[in-house]
Design an enzyme around this catalytic site. Structure first.
Site, PDB file in Angstrom:
ATOM      1  CD  GLU A 203      27.531  14.910  43.382  1.00 38.13           C
ATOM      2  OE1 GLU A 203      27.628  16.422  43.583  1.00 38.13           O
ATOM      3  OE2 GLU A 203      27.775  14.415  44.592  1.00 38.13           O
ATOM      4  CD  GLU A 277      33.004  12.429  46.506  1.00 35.33           C
ATOM      5  OE1 GLU A 277      32.286  13.347  47.125  1.00 35.33           O
ATOM      6  OE2 GLU A 277      33.176  12.967  45.215  1.00 35.33           O
TER       7      GLU A 277
END
Length: 459
Positions: A203, A277
Site C-alpha cells: 500500500e 486483503e
C-alpha cells in the site's frame, strides 16, 4: 520340457501385463495431482501464474486464488503444520505470508533465518501440504507490527528517509535482499516450488513520497531472480496512484463497493481482479473492545467476491500472536498501542480453534473446488489445558536492579532509544528506557508531543 517352456512364457506375459497396469495407475495419479504443488515439487515448469486475460491461469489452465494469510512469525513453529492443514481443509489453495525485515535482520550485520524464522521451511511445508504461496517480502509490510517491519537501526541515520530512494535506505534494502531473495528463488513455481506470486511493497500509495521507489523495489526483486507474477496491494481510495508498469494491482477491503471494483477494472481492463486483503476482522488496541465481524456478514461479502469471478485472500485466516514488543500502534486520532493478541476475529482463532466463520467458509469454498474431489478432513483439535496461577514470592524493584546494571550513558539532552550505544552500536529496538535528570526549579512538565509510546514519570 515343452510344457515348462509354455508355462514360463505365460508367466512372462502375466508379469508384463501387471507391469503395464502398475505404470498406468502411476501415470493417472501423477496426472490427477499435477495441479497441486505437492506432486510437482521437484519439477520445473515453464508457465507460471499469468494475468493476461480476465482470469488468472496457472500453467495455461484457469485458476482462481482462494487465499489466506498466516504469518509464520506469529505462530509457534510447532503449530505450523497444524494451522496449514486446517487451511487446506477449509478449501483454501494459496497461503499468503509476509516477511518482517526487523526480525530477520535485528542488527546491521546480523541475519536470522533459523528456528522460528526459518522462512524456507515454512514455505516448503506449505508446498508439501499442497498449498501455493504468495510471498510479501516488503521491505515495508505493515502487518500491524512496529515500524511496519522496518528495522529500528535504520533510524540511527539522522538523514534517513525510509521507503524512498534515499541512498541510505536503498543500500540497506539491497543488503537485506541479497540475503533474503536467493533463499526464495529456488522456491518459485517455475523452479518447481510453491511460490506463484510476489507482492511488491505494501500500500505504498498511502505513503507515496518517491515516484521512483516502487520501480526500485520491483527491479531489486527481479534482478535477484524473482520471475513469478508481481502484484501490488492498495486501499480502495488510492488505487489510481499506486500503479507500477508490468505489475498487477489488487485491492484491500471489508465491504464490497461497486465503484471501487469498476475503478480497478478501468485501470487494468484486460486483467483479472483480486481482493488481496479481505479483512475477516480487525486488530485490537488497548482500552478498546474486541473487534468482531459477524460470520454471516463476512461470508456474504466473500460470496459476492467469488460470484464476480474475482480471486480473494483472507486477511487474516489465522492471526496468531504478536510476541514480545513487536506489535504496532495507531496514531489517528490519538496514540493507541495494539494488544499482543492478533486473533483478528479470524476464521481460525488465536489458539488455532475452528470458528463459525471457518465452517461457513469451508462450505462456500467446497463449491469452488475445481478438482471435484472432497476437501480433506478437518484436523482434530489439540488438547488444551489452563496453566496454574503463577504466584510471585520475591521481586526486585527497578531502582534496586540499577545496582546490577552497567553505568548509565550520559548526555546533555534526551536521546531516542534507537541511537543509544547498545547492541553492537545498533541501538535499542524494543522495550523500556530509563531517563533520569535533576530538576532544580518548579514548573509544569510537558512532553511537547515527543512521547510516541507511553511514559511513566517518577520523582
Amino acid at each position: 520340457m515343452a510344457v515348462l517352456r509354455i508355462r514360463n512364457v505365460h508367466k512372462r506375459k502375466y508379469a508384463l501385463i501387471c507391469l503395464c497396469i502398475v505404470c498406468l495407475i502411476i501415470y493417472k495419479c501423477l496426472s490427477l495431482f499435477s495441479s497441486t504443488p505437492l506432486m510437482g515439487w521437484k519439477r520445473s515448469r515453464k508457465v507460471g501464474l499469468s494475468a493476461n486475460s480476465s482470469q488468472f491461469t496457472l500453467e495455461g489452465e484457469p485458476f482462481r486464488i482462494l487465499g489466506g494469510s498466516v504469518h509464520y512469525f506469529r505462530v509457534p513453529r510447532a503449530y505450523w503444520r497444524d494451522r496449514l492443514m486446517k487451511m487446506k481443509a477449509c478449501g483454501i489453495n494459496t497461503l499468503t505470508t509476509c516477511v518482517p525485515w526487523s526480525l530477520h535482520q535485528p542488527e546491521k550485520g546480523a541475519f536470522n533465518f533459523h528456528t522460528q524464522l526459518d522462512l524456507e521451511a515454512f514455505i516448503s511445508l506449505a508446498g508439501e501440504l499442497g498449498l501455493w504461496v504468495i510471498l510479501c517480502p516488503g521491505p515495508y509490510i505493515s502487518a500491524d507490527i512496529d515500524l511496519g517491519g522496518l528495522p529500528s537501526w535504520l533510524l540511527r541515520d539522522g538523514s534517513m528517509r525510509v521507503r524512498t530512494t534515499h541512498p541510505g535506505f536503498t543500500q540497506a534494502v539491497n543488503t537485506y535482499f541479497d540475503k533474503l531473495i536467493p533463499k526464495m528463488v529456488p522456491l518459485q513455481f517455475k523452479k518447481g516450488g510453491p511460490i506463484i506470486a510476489v507482492q511488491v511493497e505494501n500500500e505504498y500509495e498511502s505513503f507515496a513520497k518517491d515516484q521512483g521507489y516502487m520501480l526500485f523495489i520491483k527491479e531489486a526483486l527481479q534482478s535477484r531472480g524473482i520471475n513469478e507474477l508481481l502484484l501490488t496491494s492498495h486501499n480502495t481510495n488510492t488505487l489510481k496512484s499506486g500503479s507500477v508498469d508490468g505489475v498487477i494491482q489488487s485491492v484491500k477491503l471489508q465491504k464490497l463497493n461497486q465503484r471501487n471494483i469498476q475503478e480497478l477494472n478501468a485501470i487494468q481492463p484486460n486483467s483479472p481482479s483480486m481482493v488481496m486483503e479481505y479483512w475477516t476482522g480487525w486488530y485490537d488496541a488497548w482500552g478498546d473492545l474486541h473487534h468482531v465481524l459477524p460470520p454471516e456478514d463476512m461470508v456474504s461479502t466473500v460470496r459476492k467476491i467469488l460470484r464476480r469471478g474475482m480471486s480473494v485472500n483472507l486477511y487474516m485466516f489465522h492471526g496468531g500472536s504478536s510476541f514480545g514488543f513487536m506489535t504496532g500502534a495507531v496514531s489517528d486520532p490519538s496514540y493507541r498501542a495494539l494488544v499482543s493478541s492478533y486473533d483478528y476475529d479470524a476464521p481460525l482463532s488465536e489458539a488455532g480453534e475452528y470458528t463459525a466463520k471457518y465452517h461457513l467458509l469451508r462450505d462456500l469454498f467446497s463449491r469452488y473446488n475445481t478438482r471435484g474431489d472432497s476437501l480433506p478432513d478437518m484436523p482434530t483439535l489439540r488438547y488444551r489445558e489452563a496453566y496454574e496461577p503463577a504466584i510471585m514470592y520475591q521481586h526486585l524493584s527497578l531502582w534496586d536492579a540499577l545496582s546490577f546494571a552497567e553505568g548509565p550513558f550520559k548526555s546533555s539532552k534526551p536521546i531516542n532509544m534507537e541511537n543509544l550505544p547498545a547492541n553492537n552500536a545498533n541501538g535499542q529496538s524494543y522495550g523500556y528506557t530509563l531517563y533520569e535528570t535533576t530538576i532544580n526549579s518548579g514548573g509544569l512538565l510537558q512532553s511537547g508531543d515527543n512521547v510516541r509510546d507511553r511514559a511513566l514519570v517518577s520523582h
